[in-house]
Design an enzyme around this catalytic site. Sequence first.
Site, PDB file in Angstrom:
ATOM      1  N   CYS A 146       0.833  -1.204   0.000  1.00 36.64           N
ATOM      2  CA  CYS A 146       0.000   0.000   0.000  1.00 36.64           C
ATOM      3  C   CYS A 146       0.867   1.253   0.000  1.00 36.64           C
ATOM      4  O   CYS A 146       1.430   1.633   1.029  1.00 36.64           O
ATOM      5  CB  CYS A 146      -0.912  -0.039   1.231  1.00 36.64           C
ATOM      6  SG  CYS A 146      -1.913   1.429   1.433  1.00 36.64           S
ATOM      7  N   CYS A 165      -0.333   4.088   2.242  1.00 36.82           N
ATOM      8  CA  CYS A 165      -0.054   3.848   3.666  1.00 36.82           C
ATOM      9  C   CYS A 165       1.418   4.076   3.988  1.00 36.82           C
ATOM     10  O   CYS A 165       1.758   4.666   5.007  1.00 36.82           O
ATOM     11  CB  CYS A 165      -0.394   2.407   4.052  1.00 36.82           C
ATOM     12  SG  CYS A 165      -1.984   1.841   3.468  1.00 36.82           S
ATOM     13  N   ASP A 166       2.288   3.581   3.147  1.00 34.21           N
ATOM     14  CA  ASP A 166       3.699   3.452   3.542  1.00 34.21           C
ATOM     15  C   ASP A 166       4.675   4.305   2.738  1.00 34.21           C
ATOM     16  O   ASP A 166       5.860   4.351   3.079  1.00 34.21           O
ATOM     17  CB  ASP A 166       4.129   1.981   3.416  1.00 34.21           C
ATOM     18  CG  ASP A 166       3.338   1.081   4.356  1.00 34.21           C
ATOM     19  OD1 ASP A 166       2.878   1.582   5.400  1.00 34.21           O
ATOM     20  OD2 ASP A 166       3.179  -0.107   4.045  1.00 34.21           O
TER      21      ASP A 166
HETATM   22  P1  FAD Z   1      -9.377  -6.538   7.272  1.00 32.58           P
HETATM   23  O1  FAD Z   1      -8.489  -5.627   8.009  1.00 32.58           O
HETATM   24  O2  FAD Z   1      -8.808  -7.298   6.122  1.00 32.58           O
HETATM   25  O3  FAD Z   1      -9.974  -7.585   8.335  1.00 32.58           O
HETATM   26  C1  FAD Z   1     -10.782  -8.629   8.022  1.00 32.58           C
HETATM   27  C2  FAD Z   1     -10.520  -9.751   9.009  1.00 32.58           C
HETATM   28  O4  FAD Z   1     -11.719 -10.482   9.252  1.00 32.58           O
HETATM   29  C3  FAD Z   1      -9.558 -10.842   8.553  1.00 32.58           C
HETATM   30  O5  FAD Z   1      -8.230 -10.495   8.670  1.00 32.58           O
HETATM   31  C4  FAD Z   1      -9.921 -11.962   9.472  1.00 32.58           C
HETATM   32  O6  FAD Z   1      -9.265 -11.805  10.706  1.00 32.58           O
HETATM   33  C5  FAD Z   1     -11.411 -11.754   9.669  1.00 32.58           C
HETATM   34  N1  FAD Z   1     -12.180 -12.750   8.904  1.00 32.58           N
HETATM   35  C6  FAD Z   1     -12.210 -12.933   7.551  1.00 32.58           C
HETATM   36  N2  FAD Z   1     -13.001 -13.979   7.231  1.00 32.58           N
HETATM   37  C7  FAD Z   1     -13.485 -14.455   8.414  1.00 32.58           C
HETATM   38  C8  FAD Z   1     -14.338 -15.525   8.758  1.00 32.58           C
HETATM   39  N3  FAD Z   1     -14.883 -16.321   7.828  1.00 32.58           N
HETATM   40  N4  FAD Z   1     -14.601 -15.738  10.053  1.00 32.58           N
HETATM   41  C9  FAD Z   1     -14.077 -14.932  11.018  1.00 32.58           C
HETATM   42  N5  FAD Z   1     -13.256 -13.907  10.744  1.00 32.58           N
HETATM   43  C10 FAD Z   1     -12.955 -13.665   9.461  1.00 32.58           C
HETATM   44  N6  FAD Z   1      -4.541   1.366   5.900  1.00 32.58           N
HETATM   45  C11 FAD Z   1      -4.352   2.583   6.462  1.00 32.58           C
HETATM   46  O7  FAD Z   1      -5.303   3.348   6.576  1.00 32.58           O
HETATM   47  N7  FAD Z   1      -3.117   2.955   6.937  1.00 32.58           N
HETATM   48  C12 FAD Z   1      -2.027   2.152   6.877  1.00 32.58           C
HETATM   49  O8  FAD Z   1      -0.927   2.534   7.293  1.00 32.58           O
HETATM   50  C13 FAD Z   1      -2.202   0.843   6.301  1.00 32.58           C
HETATM   51  N8  FAD Z   1      -1.160  -0.030   6.238  1.00 32.58           N
HETATM   52  C14 FAD Z   1      -1.363  -1.271   5.717  1.00 32.58           C
HETATM   53  C15 FAD Z   1      -0.305  -2.164   5.709  1.00 32.58           C
HETATM   54  C16 FAD Z   1      -0.478  -3.441   5.214  1.00 32.58           C
HETATM   55  C17 FAD Z   1       0.699  -4.399   5.238  1.00 32.58           C
HETATM   56  C18 FAD Z   1      -1.734  -3.826   4.703  1.00 32.58           C
HETATM   57  C19 FAD Z   1      -1.931  -5.230   4.172  1.00 32.58           C
HETATM   58  C20 FAD Z   1      -2.793  -2.937   4.692  1.00 32.58           C
HETATM   59  C21 FAD Z   1      -2.618  -1.643   5.199  1.00 32.58           C
HETATM   60  N9  FAD Z   1      -3.670  -0.734   5.211  1.00 32.58           N
HETATM   61  C22 FAD Z   1      -3.492   0.497   5.804  1.00 32.58           C
HETATM   62  C23 FAD Z   1      -4.999  -1.057   4.663  1.00 32.58           C
HETATM   63  C24 FAD Z   1      -5.927  -1.466   5.811  1.00 32.58           C
HETATM   64  O9  FAD Z   1      -5.260  -2.396   6.620  1.00 32.58           O
HETATM   65  C25 FAD Z   1      -7.221  -2.052   5.269  1.00 32.58           C
HETATM   66  O10 FAD Z   1      -7.830  -1.118   4.399  1.00 32.58           O
HETATM   67  C26 FAD Z   1      -8.179  -2.381   6.409  1.00 32.58           C
HETATM   68  O11 FAD Z   1      -7.565  -3.232   7.357  1.00 32.58           O
HETATM   69  C27 FAD Z   1      -9.451  -3.039   5.895  1.00 32.58           C
HETATM   70  O12 FAD Z   1     -10.242  -3.334   6.986  1.00 32.58           O
HETATM   71  P2  FAD Z   1     -11.379  -4.429   6.969  1.00 32.58           P
HETATM   72  O13 FAD Z   1     -11.952  -4.410   8.334  1.00 32.58           O
HETATM   73  O14 FAD Z   1     -12.277  -4.212   5.829  1.00 32.58           O
HETATM   74  O15 FAD Z   1     -10.654  -5.827   6.679  1.00 32.58           O
END
Ligand code: FAD
Length: 311
Positions: free
Chosen positions: A137, A140-141
């Site tokens: 990302c 982000c970084d």
């Molecule tokens: P996610 O964070 O992907 O969480 C979903 C979670 O739900 C999964 O990880 C799992 O634990 C759970 N899950 C999935 N399926 C199931 C199931 N069937 N049963 C139970 N649990 C389940 N964004 C920023 O704003 N700033 C940053 O600095 C930044 N840095 C990042 C660095 C990295 C390395 C990455 C990969 C992403 C970064 N992002 C950053 C982006 C940000 O992390 C995502 O946009 C955000 O986390 C999305 O949130 P979410 O809740 O939609 O999903």
Amino acid sequence: MSEKIHDVIIVGSGPAGYTAAIYAARAALEPVLFEGSLDSGGALMNTTEVENYPGFAEGIMGPDLMLAMRAQAERFGTQIITDDATELKLTGAVKEVTDSDGVVWRSRAVILAMGSGYRKLGIDDEDRLSGRGVSWCATCDGAFFRNKDIAVVGGGDSAMEEATFLTRFANKVTVIHRRDELRASAIMAGRAKRDPKIEFAWNSSVSGIGGENSVESITLTDTVTGQHREVPMQGLFIAVGHDPRSELVTDQVELDEDGYVLTQPDSTGTNLVGVFACGDLVDHTYRQAITAAGSGCAAALDAEKYLAALD
Ligand code: FAD
């Protein structure tokens, strides 16, 4: 099967799921949240410093931010289940969520917040150096890479966008692409090709990443000749796509052609009544912690309104 029919079950534990839980719990809906068995806390558990989440002037470590969100959801009475939802039945007035022991949990509303996964290269040291020079990302970084040499892997629009964005910080950006022409649209490719800070490594794939505590070099393999060469590099941005985690709902909930859950205009509601979706599971475009948290809030408010109308 559980006796109780809960008001709302949330599946997913990133910023979207935990924020939905905070709002639903504060609305006295006593939410149950499945956070996953192996990767609870979502994508930010795999990163180091988060500098763009509002409220943390000095930045915050990704895992600390997620544990704080989890604690906040628990504080207001969210029942957090450290397990995967393995099956979902979302049609009908009462929804069913099955855990890994086969126990069926029931609720009147479900919020889907399973996020999406960035595609990885699948090479050694990619995970070990994630957040230590390996990133998915640029928004982000990128700011961590001022005056550094960075590589971007990929040949599509996202890779061009990331590369162009990274020139704001980097000394030099090398786009690494397996073929000798880009998949990106002409306008995006043209912009990248005209940028004096961007170079291209054609017919190349990344076969290795070097560095003890952070990225120091990458190994490129020529996809035509098979020859290897090591290139000094401080950052490696991987832009080869991402996959929404929608496989559990494929047959029930309407998805777009890339597998993202479709929501109704100005709503987090899906095609199924009582089923709401938020975060990166629905979001092609922004994919940030704050936007995921914002849509998690909206999903909880939509679920609350839906339940109130039933009572
Ligand atoms: P996610 O964070 O992907 O969480 C979903 C979670 O739900 C999964 O990880 C799992 O634990 C759970 N899950 C999935 N399926 C199931 C199931 N069937 N049963 C139970 N649990 C389940 N964004 C920023 O704003 N700033 C940053 O600095 C930044 N840095 C990042 C660095 C990295 C390395 C990455 C990969 C992403 C970064 N992002 C950053 C982006 C940000 O992390 C995502 O946009 C955000 O986390 C999305 O949130 P979410 O809740 O939609 O999903």
